[in-house]
Design a protein around this motif. Sequence first.
Motif, PDB file in Angstrom:
ATOM      1  N   TYR A 121       0.832  -1.287   0.174  1.00 41.66           N
ATOM      2  CA  TYR A 121      -0.089  -0.143   0.060  1.00 41.66           C
ATOM      3  C   TYR A 121       0.788   1.217   0.004  1.00 41.66           C
ATOM      4  O   TYR A 121       1.790   1.590   0.886  1.00 41.66           O
ATOM      5  CB  TYR A 121      -0.950   0.089   1.253  1.00 41.66           C
ATOM      6  CG  TYR A 121      -1.557   1.316   1.229  1.00 41.66           C
ATOM      7  CD1 TYR A 121      -2.838   1.407   0.542  1.00 41.66           C
ATOM      8  CD2 TYR A 121      -1.558   2.236   2.456  1.00 41.66           C
ATOM      9  CE1 TYR A 121      -3.494   2.609   0.591  1.00 41.66           C
ATOM     10  CE2 TYR A 121      -2.321   3.424   2.433  1.00 41.66           C
ATOM     11  CZ  TYR A 121      -3.343   3.642   1.622  1.00 41.66           C
ATOM     12  OH  TYR A 121      -3.976   4.800   1.668  1.00 41.66           O
ATOM     13  N   VAL A 122       0.790   2.148  -0.887  1.00 37.96           N
ATOM     14  CA  VAL A 122       1.176   3.599  -1.125  1.00 37.96           C
ATOM     15  C   VAL A 122       0.090   4.430  -1.315  1.00 37.96           C
ATOM     16  O   VAL A 122      -0.784   3.853  -1.950  1.00 37.96           O
ATOM     17  CB  VAL A 122       2.436   3.617  -1.924  1.00 37.96           C
ATOM     18  CG1 VAL A 122       3.753   2.656  -1.513  1.00 37.96           C
ATOM     19  CG2 VAL A 122       1.925   2.923  -3.435  1.00 37.96           C
ATOM     20  N   THR A 123       0.395   5.737  -1.026  1.00 41.58           N
ATOM     21  CA  THR A 123      -0.733   6.707  -1.412  1.00 41.58           C
ATOM     22  C   THR A 123       0.138   7.954  -1.733  1.00 41.58           C
ATOM     23  O   THR A 123       1.350   8.165  -1.310  1.00 41.58           O
ATOM     24  CB  THR A 123      -1.358   6.875   0.116  1.00 41.58           C
ATOM     25  OG1 THR A 123      -2.504   7.601  -0.303  1.00 41.58           O
ATOM     26  CG2 THR A 123      -0.722   7.268   1.283  1.00 41.58           C
ATOM     27  N   GLY A 124      -0.879   9.050  -2.179  1.00 42.22           N
ATOM     28  CA  GLY A 124      -0.136  10.408  -2.368  1.00 42.22           C
ATOM     29  C   GLY A 124       0.294  10.242  -3.809  1.00 42.22           C
ATOM     30  O   GLY A 124      -0.408   9.961  -4.576  1.00 42.22           O
ATOM     31  N   ASP A 125       1.422  11.120  -4.158  1.00 40.17           N
ATOM     32  CA  ASP A 125       1.784  11.020  -5.325  1.00 40.17           C
ATOM     33  C   ASP A 125       2.637  10.164  -5.770  1.00 40.17           C
ATOM     34  O   ASP A 125       4.213   9.950  -5.699  1.00 40.17           O
ATOM     35  CB  ASP A 125       2.687  12.449  -5.499  1.00 40.17           C
ATOM     36  CG  ASP A 125       3.010  13.051  -6.796  1.00 40.17           C
ATOM     37  OD1 ASP A 125       2.546  12.111  -7.650  1.00 40.17           O
ATOM     38  OD2 ASP A 125       3.534  14.119  -7.071  1.00 40.17           O
ATOM     39  N   ILE A 126       2.126   9.195  -6.443  1.00 36.04           N
ATOM     40  CA  ILE A 126       2.817   7.876  -6.798  1.00 36.04           C
ATOM     41  C   ILE A 126       2.787   7.566  -8.442  1.00 36.04           C
ATOM     42  O   ILE A 126       3.248   6.338  -8.464  1.00 36.04           O
ATOM     43  CB  ILE A 126       2.019   6.380  -6.067  1.00 36.04           C
ATOM     44  CG1 ILE A 126       0.560   6.378  -6.258  1.00 36.04           C
ATOM     45  CG2 ILE A 126       2.311   6.736  -4.554  1.00 36.04           C
ATOM     46  CD1 ILE A 126      -0.041   5.197  -5.958  1.00 36.04           C
TER      47      ILE A 126
END
Length: 325
Positions: free
Chosen positions: A39-44
């Motif tokens: 899981y990653v989030t934001g400006d990806i």
Amino acid sequence: MTTPRSAGVLLAVAALVATATGPGTPAEARAAAYPGPGYVTGDIGVHDPTVVKRPNGGYLVAHTGDGIALKTSADRTAFRDAGSAFPGGAPWTTAYTGGSRNLWAPDLSYHDGRYWLYYSASTFGSNRSAIFLATSPSGDSGTWTDHGLVIESRTSDDFNAIDPNLVVDDQGRWWLSFGSFWSGVKLVALDPSTGKRSDSAIRSIAGRGGGAVEAPVIVKRGSYYYLYVSFDLCCRGAASTYRVMVGRSTAVTGPYLDRDGTALTSGGGTEVLAGHGDVHGPGHQAVFTDTDSDVLAYHYYADNGAALLGVNLLAYDSAGWPYVH
């Protein structure tokens, strides 16, 4: 960085990956072994990511973009835009880019109190290419000092000077791997005091007879240097067929062999990650050590063709071969 799994499931994944990389294994069996990205989030939105753990905590990411795009994260989960290494442009590269500001496939590392950035200048499908070096005390946008050309290739050469990666061996010697298509992946020795070449030798460490191999990354773990490369086709959105492969050697200069003993210079490679489900063409990998694990970062394409950051943890099976979880 990964969805929580029981130890039993992780062992099952390891077993599937270990058996799924042999010759003749159906692609669907290999894909079934691969977990989704953590899981990653934001400006990806990234392409060709490289990641360095900052000495004061947090992470710095560089990736292909105008002036080399930068991102930061405090926790390896939430990412934010951090501008570019060269916000005023990099006019010294335009002889290779046809005037474009877009610079490719950077490699970030931290040594001797400075961030080191190797990066590529080229145009798609051409081997009129170059790798440059810049350094920064902080890694922040606009603080990078360019130190000029490291290596270039011309149309008369049988190699392509893009996709750099710096590795420091057990003796403290510096090496730069690089390469894309043509005669494959190369290795040159560097002077640690300058980051530039120390001799004229160009060593071959992987190749597919002119076929699709690129984006080398070399890391030392235990008794082996592991050479990660990307096979097959990038940059086609959801139709991309990129996949992450690996070989290993007891010497940084090779020979690198896959699990079956085939040399990477003869087209060998053990698959670590390939497309599965709605993850298309994962590749152009980076590998770094964090407090909890070795980490594999890469880009992949979503169903809509967007290039996104993928992050998974890496572990090693009983024979010492890496797998994602």
